[in-house]
Design a protein around this motif. Sequence first.
Motif, mmCIF file in Angstrom:
data_model
loop_
_atom_site.group_PDB
_atom_site.id
_atom_site.type_symbol
_atom_site.label_atom_id
_atom_site.label_comp_id
_atom_site.label_asym_id
_atom_site.label_seq_id
_atom_site.Cartn_x
_atom_site.Cartn_y
_atom_site.Cartn_z
ATOM 1 N N LEU A 32 0.832 -1.207 0.000
ATOM 2 C CA LEU A 32 0.000 0.000 0.000
ATOM 3 C C LEU A 32 0.865 1.254 0.000
ATOM 4 O O LEU A 32 0.483 2.273 -0.591
ATOM 5 N N VAL A 33 2.033 1.199 0.638
ATOM 6 C CA VAL A 33 2.918 2.370 0.693
ATOM 7 C C VAL A 33 4.066 2.250 -0.303
ATOM 8 O O VAL A 33 4.986 3.074 -0.284
ATOM 9 N N SER A 34 4.015 1.230 -1.185
ATOM 10 C CA SER A 34 5.114 0.996 -2.132
ATOM 11 C C SER A 34 4.680 1.001 -3.594
ATOM 12 O O SER A 34 5.532 0.993 -4.489
ATOM 13 N N TYR A 35 3.378 0.994 -3.850
ATOM 14 C CA TYR A 35 2.877 0.916 -5.225
ATOM 15 C C TYR A 35 1.721 1.898 -5.426
ATOM 16 O O TYR A 35 0.832 1.996 -4.583
ATOM 17 N N HIS A 62 -9.286 -1.463 -8.727
ATOM 18 C CA HIS A 62 -8.529 -0.505 -9.533
ATOM 19 C C HIS A 62 -8.105 0.711 -8.713
ATOM 20 O O HIS A 62 -7.083 1.321 -8.997
ATOM 21 N N GLU A 63 -8.882 1.079 -7.705
ATOM 22 C CA GLU A 63 -8.552 2.213 -6.847
ATOM 23 C C GLU A 63 -8.208 1.699 -5.462
ATOM 24 O O GLU A 63 -9.036 1.098 -4.785
ATOM 25 N N ASN A 64 -6.973 1.936 -5.048
ATOM 26 C CA ASN A 64 -6.507 1.422 -3.764
ATOM 27 C C ASN A 64 -6.139 2.516 -2.767
ATOM 28 O O ASN A 64 -5.758 2.209 -1.646
ATOM 29 N N PHE A 65 -6.207 3.780 -3.170
ATOM 30 C CA PHE A 65 -5.824 4.898 -2.307
ATOM 31 C C PHE A 65 -4.429 4.680 -1.729
ATOM 32 O O PHE A 65 -4.170 4.900 -0.547
ATOM 33 N N SER A 66 -3.543 4.210 -2.586
ATOM 34 C CA SER A 66 -2.174 3.919 -2.183
ATOM 35 C C SER A 66 -1.242 5.028 -2.669
ATOM 36 O O SER A 66 -1.622 5.865 -3.492
ATOM 37 N N TRP A 67 -0.004 5.006 -2.149
ATOM 38 C CA TRP A 67 1.020 5.962 -2.590
ATOM 39 C C TRP A 67 2.380 5.327 -2.379
ATOM 40 O O TRP A 67 2.684 4.804 -1.312
ATOM 41 N N ASN A 68 3.212 5.375 -3.420
ATOM 42 C CA ASN A 68 4.497 4.679 -3.370
ATOM 43 C C ASN A 68 5.637 5.507 -2.792
ATOM 44 O O ASN A 68 6.753 5.010 -2.657
ATOM 45 N N GLY A 69 5.402 6.775 -2.483
ATOM 46 C CA GLY A 69 6.446 7.614 -1.904
ATOM 47 C C GLY A 69 7.427 8.169 -2.910
ATOM 48 O O GLY A 69 8.379 8.862 -2.528
ATOM 49 N N GLN A 109 17.170 5.290 0.476
ATOM 50 C CA GLN A 109 16.908 5.209 1.903
ATOM 51 C C GLN A 109 15.882 6.225 2.375
ATOM 52 O O GLN A 109 15.125 5.955 3.320
ATOM 53 N N ASP A 110 15.818 7.384 1.723
ATOM 54 C CA ASP A 110 14.826 8.368 2.155
ATOM 55 C C ASP A 110 13.404 7.861 1.881
ATOM 56 O O ASP A 110 12.493 8.059 2.698
ATOM 57 N N ILE A 111 13.223 7.177 0.760
ATOM 58 C CA ILE A 111 11.894 6.629 0.449
ATOM 59 C C ILE A 111 11.581 5.449 1.366
ATOM 60 O O ILE A 111 10.448 5.290 1.837
ATOM 61 N N GLU A 112 12.581 4.624 1.642
ATOM 62 C CA GLU A 112 12.369 3.508 2.557
ATOM 63 C C GLU A 112 11.970 4.005 3.944
ATOM 64 O O GLU A 112 11.069 3.449 4.583
ATOM 65 N N ARG A 113 12.619 5.050 4.447
ATOM 66 C CA ARG A 113 12.253 5.574 5.756
ATOM 67 C C ARG A 113 10.843 6.140 5.723
ATOM 68 O O ARG A 113 10.080 5.993 6.693
ATOM 69 N N LEU A 114 10.476 6.797 4.631
ATOM 70 C CA LEU A 114 9.117 7.325 4.514
ATOM 71 C C LEU A 114 8.101 6.184 4.532
ATOM 72 O O LEU A 114 7.059 6.284 5.191
ATOM 73 N N ARG A 115 8.391 5.106 3.826
ATOM 74 C CA ARG A 115 7.461 3.974 3.790
ATOM 75 C C ARG A 115 7.294 3.358 5.176
ATOM 76 O O ARG A 115 6.178 3.006 5.583
ATOM 77 N N VAL A 116 8.393 3.215 5.904
ATOM 78 C CA VAL A 116 8.301 2.687 7.261
ATOM 79 C C VAL A 116 7.435 3.601 8.119
ATOM 80 O O VAL A 116 6.583 3.135 8.897
ATOM 81 N N ARG A 117 7.612 4.905 7.967
ATOM 82 C CA ARG A 117 6.809 5.854 8.734
ATOM 83 C C ARG A 117 5.333 5.749 8.372
ATOM 84 O O ARG A 117 4.458 5.779 9.243
ATOM 85 N N GLN A 118 5.035 5.595 7.094
ATOM 86 C CA GLN A 118 3.643 5.479 6.674
ATOM 87 C C GLN A 118 2.997 4.200 7.200
ATOM 88 O O GLN A 118 1.818 4.183 7.575
ATOM 89 N N ARG A 123 6.244 -6.252 7.057
ATOM 90 C CA ARG A 123 6.339 -5.736 5.689
ATOM 91 C C ARG A 123 6.294 -6.859 4.645
ATOM 92 O O ARG A 123 6.982 -6.798 3.621
ATOM 93 N N ASN A 124 5.470 -7.853 4.878
ATOM 94 C CA ASN A 124 5.308 -8.886 3.860
ATOM 95 C C ASN A 124 4.753 -8.257 2.584
ATOM 96 O O ASN A 124 3.858 -7.413 2.623
ATOM 97 N N SER A 125 5.277 -8.675 1.453
ATOM 98 C CA SER A 125 4.883 -8.099 0.167
ATOM 99 C C SER A 125 4.344 -9.179 -0.764
ATOM 100 O O SER A 125 4.740 -10.350 -0.681
ATOM 101 N N GLN A 126 3.419 -8.781 -1.632
ATOM 102 C CA GLN A 126 2.938 -9.646 -2.713
ATOM 103 C C GLN A 126 3.360 -9.081 -4.065
ATOM 104 O O GLN A 126 2.706 -9.325 -5.077
ATOM 105 N N ASP A 127 4.447 -8.317 -4.081
ATOM 106 C CA ASP A 127 5.001 -7.744 -5.310
ATOM 107 C C ASP A 127 3.978 -6.868 -6.032
ATOM 108 O O ASP A 127 3.952 -6.813 -7.267
ATOM 109 N N GLY A 128 3.121 -6.202 -5.265
ATOM 110 C CA GLY A 128 2.139 -5.311 -5.864
ATOM 111 C C GLY A 128 0.889 -6.004 -6.363
ATOM 112 O O GLY A 128 0.023 -5.362 -6.966
ATOM 113 N N ASN A 129 0.756 -7.302 -6.116
ATOM 114 C CA ASN A 129 -0.453 -8.029 -6.504
ATOM 115 C C ASN A 129 -1.528 -7.763 -5.447
ATOM 116 O O ASN A 129 -1.332 -8.053 -4.271
#
Length: 706
Positions: A467-470, A487-494, A503-512, A536-542
Amino acid sequence: MGAPPGLAEAVIGPGRAQPLGATLDATGVNFSVYSEHATRVELLLFDRYDALAPGRVIQLDPDLHRSYHFWHCRVDGLTVGQTYAYRMDGPHHTKDSGSRFNPRKVLLDPYARANVNSLWERVRAIGPEDNCAYSMRSMVVDLDGYDWEGDEPLRTPLAESVIYEVHVGGLTASPTAGVTHPGTFAGLVEKIPYLKELGVTAVELLPVFDFDERQVLRTGPNGTPLHNYWGYDPFGFFAPHTGYCSDACECTHITEFRDMVKALHRAGIEVILDVVFNHTSEGNEHGPTISFRGQANETYYHLWPQDRRHYMDFTGCGNAINANHPAVAKFIIECLEYWVTEHHVDGFRFDLASELSRGAEGYEMDVPPVLWGIELSGILSETKIIAEPWDGGGLYQVGRFPGKRWSQWNGPYRDDIRRFVRGDGGLVGAVATRIGGSRDLFSKSGELPTNSVNFITCHDGFTLNDLVSYNEKHNHANGESNADGAHENFSWNGGVEGPTDAQDIERLRVRQIKNHVALLMLSRGVPMILAGDEFRNSQDGNNNAYCQGNPIAWLDWEQAEKNTETRRFFQEMIAFRKRTAAVREPHFFSGRRNDRDLPDVTWHGTKLEQPGWEDTDARVLAFTLAGFGGEPDLHVILNMFHLGLDFELPRIGGHRWARTVDTALEAPADVLTAGSEEPVAGHTYHAHGRSVVVLTSLPHDGGFHR
């Protein structure tokens, strides 16, 4: 395992109509099955679970073995492990009556407590040929010999619950799980110490009723067959899923499921089953005949009245269960009561529950008998009942689901919190309402915040990391040209789509991630988190991994060791919620004041008592919660603006504020344990951009006022 010697000489008696299913006693088994319009019924008894043909066929005489809608007989000498099935004949008037009897198809017992599928070939249940050699079979089990060791359902109050939604197979299927029995009920038991340490009070298990995991839905882009992974396509509603047993052919279904429940209860963790009573695995008119279709098609399913060959579909799965037919309502309620009485299950989450409010021709009913029957059942009176209050036919009942006791998945909560944390403006009023328990949805009919199950993510959609990566879904592996899933997930990848080394984006994602879980744990209602989100388990954006029985959807436990910061944050926020009554209060805000003359809630912006309800660009909100019964007060700051801002702090006589949570800080300063809160100097607090802050009141002598 199999039938005892002398099966051919077993004594046949008339038996009795109730209870339905196969009921074992000291000397034999009573069989009973529902079919109103069958003209011929055969009971097939197999020498072994994998026998290609039955060892004995018992033709049921309607004069001896039929009572109204029920066909029954008793067979002496049978015991645990006996496999059996039915054949039925009768009218095949698909267009006029909807009946679909087919004596060439072998039928499971809908009330079977266990099934075996070692010979199963789904395609053979669709075509015209006899499928006996390729059929599933039901199995006789013993319900009475298990030692529960005094176990009882836990009855944790809803207001004190923290639900962990998890797929039984996916929890431990990966080699990274390091368990002895991966992908099974026993594998889940091995992860109980982890769940207890995390602090959740309940696991909500994705469907564990028997489903056809061998069904090939399509071939993926890499040529891999894609199967039914989630399990939202059941055929055996009384039977634990065969694939989650360590050795299903050895009749261990019941024992392994009960062992799991008992072990979870010992750890103080409830078991909630995600149940699917809105459709079955038989699909539409082109699907297989497994049981219901061949026994009472016109009873179990919604059929189009103009041409009853075709199935109404309010689920997106080919058919829809006619849940308010008396026989089907009986089936559903008896099924739920069975899981409670025989397996000590603590509650149920009903998939596409709005479909259960539809009447005979598919219209919404004001008073659906099956839903009220569930609510009013004495046996179910202390179980949790949770609705997904919508269906695939457009019926949306959030806040108006039939009945009073039903908790409901709160889709507006998910969407409003996602948008707010993403940085959308003009949502502070909606967010305040969601934090307070969604009064706009649940107060009109005398319901409570505990009628709201609050969640940010669930199995259906992005994981929290994704949700914070795609910005977009990436479902190409599902073989549907990325057309499936929301189709609409209200997500933001940073700023970068998918994994990044920045690293700045990674820290932002952790904060989110922390922002999301902090808001969830600060909200009144019942919080639910998705398994693996804490590390932070991921499904590769699926965002629709329903067919991915592979590492895409499995939990990667290496991430649990890698992402200890987010895992610790989840753990401490759950602990904070458990020790803070103000966020667990099972009532809406009322204006009641505490001994320091603070109302139960006061809303602010950067300035005190100026929340900016009408500001269409507002991205900040603060609120003060009064502590009662000697508990400290709380002051919460939500700054979803991208820049840091100074927030005025309320003054409370004889007390000062101390920092408990600040998601902008790195661990361990991001969330402090009880007794280690850091005092705040001055009368303002600088909240960094995109952060959540929680302050706790301390008396000026430095100790908590207890």
